[in-house]
Design an enzyme around this catalytic site. Structure first.
Site, mmCIF file in Angstrom:
data_model
loop_
_atom_site.group_PDB
_atom_site.id
_atom_site.type_symbol
_atom_site.label_atom_id
_atom_site.label_comp_id
_atom_site.label_asym_id
_atom_site.label_seq_id
_atom_site.Cartn_x
_atom_site.Cartn_y
_atom_site.Cartn_z
ATOM 1 N N HIS A 104 -6.232 -33.974 -15.392
ATOM 2 C CA HIS A 104 -7.531 -33.649 -14.777
ATOM 3 C C HIS A 104 -8.185 -34.938 -14.304
ATOM 4 C CE1 HIS A 104 -11.703 -32.284 -14.300
ATOM 5 N NE2 HIS A 104 -12.018 -33.418 -14.911
ATOM 6 N N ASN A 157 -0.996 -28.349 -14.821
ATOM 7 C CA ASN A 157 -0.740 -29.433 -13.863
ATOM 8 C C ASN A 157 -0.991 -30.841 -14.423
ATOM 9 O OD1 ASN A 157 -3.464 -29.244 -13.905
ATOM 10 N ND2 ASN A 157 -3.738 -28.841 -11.720
ATOM 11 N N ARG A 160 -7.813 -39.680 -8.459
ATOM 12 C CA ARG A 160 -7.334 -38.432 -7.835
ATOM 13 C C ARG A 160 -6.076 -38.701 -7.002
ATOM 14 N NH1 ARG A 160 -10.314 -33.830 -8.807
ATOM 15 N NH2 ARG A 160 -8.959 -32.783 -7.314
ATOM 16 N N LYS A 170 -3.434 -33.276 -19.923
ATOM 17 C CA LYS A 170 -3.615 -31.895 -20.375
ATOM 18 C C LYS A 170 -2.560 -31.497 -21.424
ATOM 19 C CE LYS A 170 -5.860 -30.265 -16.122
ATOM 20 N NZ LYS A 170 -5.903 -29.173 -15.094
ATOM 21 N N TYR A 183 -15.387 -26.503 -18.196
ATOM 22 C CA TYR A 183 -15.008 -25.916 -16.899
ATOM 23 C C TYR A 183 -16.017 -24.861 -16.435
ATOM 24 C CZ TYR A 183 -10.426 -28.210 -16.566
ATOM 25 O OH TYR A 183 -9.413 -29.134 -16.428
ATOM 26 N N GLU A 217 -18.929 -35.724 -17.165
ATOM 27 C CA GLU A 217 -17.715 -35.404 -17.924
ATOM 28 C C GLU A 217 -17.432 -36.460 -19.001
ATOM 29 O OE1 GLU A 217 -15.693 -32.870 -14.259
ATOM 30 O OE2 GLU A 217 -14.663 -34.671 -14.963
#
Ligand code: ADP
Ligand code: MG
Length: 138
Positions: free
Chosen positions: A116, A113, A86, A10, A50, A127
């Protein structure tokens, strides 16, 4: 597509100059990079990406942040890629992220954060195709 997932480094992480370190961590953890590019999303692109979060209290802040600077988009391959990526990212809120995760190390808040990752195989496919054409996946 169960061996593929989609990731973003990000704008906060790219802005801090830690994207190279994060890419190395991805490789060290056994992912193969099938697609990678540096992009600067428009607000509209971030809103589309999003869309599932539209209406939530953090949606405006999130889409403004995601269009605030360059980010690195990634198509990642590994066995069980979605949970594996993840796990490497860590919890959404860095205060709750485990030691050794990217968010523990690089995220500064629940909003900014660092990374993604897709939450399902179905969303990984959606995505990846949002940012990559077939020709860009090697
Ligand atoms: P994840 O990225 O871990 O899948 P979510 O899908 O729930 O998390 O949320 C998407 C993104 O929205 C998060 O990564 C974070 O950047 C932002 N976000 C989520 N919850 C909040 C919140 N409570 N306040 C601000 N930003 C948030
Ligand atoms: Mg999510």
């Amino acid at each position: 597509m169960s061996n593929l997932t989609f990731g973003i480094i990000k704008p906060d992480a790219v802005g801090k100059g830690v994207h190279g370190t994060i890419i190395q961590r991805i490789l060290d953890n056994g992912f193969r990079i099938r697609g990678m590019k540096l992009i600067h999303q428009t607000r509209k692109q971030a809103e589309g990406f999003y869309e599932v979060h539209a209406g939530k209290p953090f949606y405006d802040e999130l889409t403004e942040f995601m269009s605030s600077g360059p980010c690195v988009v990634l198509a990642l391959e590994k066995e069980n890629a979605v949970p594996a990526w993840r796990n490497l990212m860590g919890a959404t809120n860095p205060a709750e992220a485990d030691e050794g995760t990217l968010r523990k190390e690089f995220a500064s808040s629940i909003g900014e954060n660092a990374v993604h990752g897709s939450d399902s195989n179905e969303n990984a496919a959606i995505e990846i195709s949002y940012f990559f054409s077939q020709l860009e996946l090697v």
